[in-house]
Design an enzyme around this catalytic site. Structure first.
Site, PDB file in Angstrom:
ATOM      1  CG  ASN A 172      -9.850 -16.018  13.108  1.00 48.94           C
ATOM      2  OD1 ASN A 172     -10.195 -16.162  14.273  1.00 48.94           O
ATOM      3  ND2 ASN A 172      -8.683 -16.425  12.655  1.00 48.94           N
TER       4      ASN A 172
ATOM      5  CG  ASP B 263      -5.271 -20.149  24.707  1.00 47.19           C
ATOM      6  OD1 ASP B 263      -5.262 -19.545  25.785  1.00 47.19           O
ATOM      7  OD2 ASP B 263      -5.816 -19.692  23.683  1.00 47.19           O
TER       8      ASP B 263
ATOM      9  CG  HIS C 296      -9.137 -17.562  17.259  1.00 47.07           C
ATOM     10  ND1 HIS C 296      -8.406 -16.627  16.572  1.00 47.07           N
ATOM     11  CD2 HIS C 296      -8.972 -17.262  18.566  1.00 47.07           C
ATOM     12  CE1 HIS C 296      -7.838 -15.799  17.435  1.00 47.07           C
ATOM     13  NE2 HIS C 296      -8.161 -16.153  18.650  1.00 47.07           N
TER      14      HIS C 296
ATOM     15  CD  GLU D  46      -6.103 -18.982  14.596  1.00 44.40           C
ATOM     16  OE1 GLU D  46      -7.200 -18.470  14.311  1.00 44.40           O
ATOM     17  OE2 GLU D  46      -5.093 -18.317  14.877  1.00 44.40           O
TER      18      GLU D  46
HETATM   19  C1  GLP Z   1      -6.256 -14.858  21.657  1.00 48.73           C
HETATM   20  C2  GLP Z   1      -6.667 -15.968  22.640  1.00 48.73           C
HETATM   21  C3  GLP Z   1      -8.151 -16.180  22.681  1.00 48.73           C
HETATM   22  C4  GLP Z   1      -8.873 -14.859  22.767  1.00 48.73           C
HETATM   23  C5  GLP Z   1      -8.556 -14.007  21.566  1.00 48.73           C
HETATM   24  C6  GLP Z   1      -9.264 -12.656  21.566  1.00 48.73           C
HETATM   25  O1  GLP Z   1      -5.935 -15.298  20.397  1.00 48.73           O
HETATM   26  N1  GLP Z   1      -6.012 -17.200  22.396  1.00 48.73           N
HETATM   27  O2  GLP Z   1      -8.475 -17.020  23.785  1.00 48.73           O
HETATM   28  O3  GLP Z   1     -10.251 -15.069  22.858  1.00 48.73           O
HETATM   29  O4  GLP Z   1      -7.156 -13.791  21.521  1.00 48.73           O
HETATM   30  O5  GLP Z   1      -8.504 -11.699  22.238  1.00 48.73           O
HETATM   31  P1  GLP Z   1      -9.058 -10.293  22.676  1.00 48.73           P
HETATM   32  O6  GLP Z   1      -9.959 -10.528  23.835  1.00 48.73           O
HETATM   33  O7  GLP Z   1      -7.845  -9.512  23.086  1.00 48.73           O
HETATM   34  O8  GLP Z   1      -9.755  -9.700  21.523  1.00 48.73           O
END
Ligand code: GLP
Length: 240
Positions: free
Chosen positions: A136, A67, A138, A143
């Protein structure tokens, strides 16, 4: 779905890197699906170490990222393109032209998503897809919603995600409110999926995956439909 519960973040990072390194040794031109966020940083650091130790070679490896924020310039330090260069690509012998991240600066984001999807599907899918997970539930930027997209698409971010990601920006107002993301079907096209989760704030999402029931309210639960998913987590994420 298999769970590996580790004692520390470092151990999780080593476990994840070991799975990828093993694939790279067997298949030097493997295709890796990669993720951003703070969680995989330690795993990328370990892959860099293995590369420096002469154990793994990235010269033929291809990558597709999950993404990217939209709109954002690839030079912006908060972009996922910048993140990948900074945390992995600039430190190993990967060819930049073999690395793919959705183009956050595309004039027509819908067309760019459709092209990304087509190009990715033409590869036959990733040998391993790396995932983090949102609080959440995702994955990538899919989402919680009543209906989820199968293919790569433009999406709005939930307030929860905007707030969670604000720690990387100067202020919450600077967090982009949209993103380009692989869809659930794109993610499922990988032959193997490894999902990394650490910390208590990921427990509810991990718990939903442990339950083995599927709901679009927690997108990660759909991974139960895939035949080869390994969740690598620490005790806090697993037990709460
Ligand atoms: C973002 C990314 C996800 C990731 C998530 C968790 O929103 N788009 O791919 O898994 O954050 O991030 P973190 O690893 O910093 O908790």
């Amino acid at each position: 779905m298999k769970f590996i519960v580790c004692d520390s973040y470092e151990e999780m990072s080593r476990e994840g890197a070991a799975i990828i390194a093993e694939l790279m040794k067997k298949k030097p031109d493997c295709l890796l699906g990669l993720a951003t966020g703070s969680t995989p940083v330690g795993m990328y650091r370990e892959l860099i170490r293995l590369h420096e130790a002469g154990e793994i070679d990235f010269s033929a490896v291809r990558t597709y990222n999950l993404d990217e924020y939209y709109p954002i310039s690839p030079e912006n330090e908060q972009s996922y393109r910048y993140f990948m260069n900074h945390n992995l690509f600039d430190h190993v012998n990967i060819k930049k032209e073999n690395t793919h991240v959705p183009d956050g600066s595309a004039a027509d984001p819908d067309a760019a998503c459709a092209a990304y999807e087509a190009e990715y599907q033409a590869t036959g899918g990733a040998d391993i897809q790396v995932l983090g997970i949102g609080q959440n539930g995702h994955i990538a930027f899919n989402e919680p919603e009543e209906k989820l997209y199968a293919a790569t698409h433009v999406t709005g971010l939930t307030q929860n995600t905007i707030e969670a990601n604000a720690r990387f920006f100067a202020s919450v107002d600077e967090v982009p409110t949209r993103a380009m993301t692989m869809g659930m079907g794109t993610i499922m096209a990988a032959r193997k999926i490894i999902l990394l989760a650490n910390g208590k704030n990921k427990h509810a999402a991990v718990e939903a995956m442990k339950e083995g029931r599927i709901t679009t309210a927690v997108p990660a639960t759909l991974l139960a439909l895939h035949r080869d998913v390994v969740v690598i987590c620490d005790r806090e994420a697993y037990h709460g």
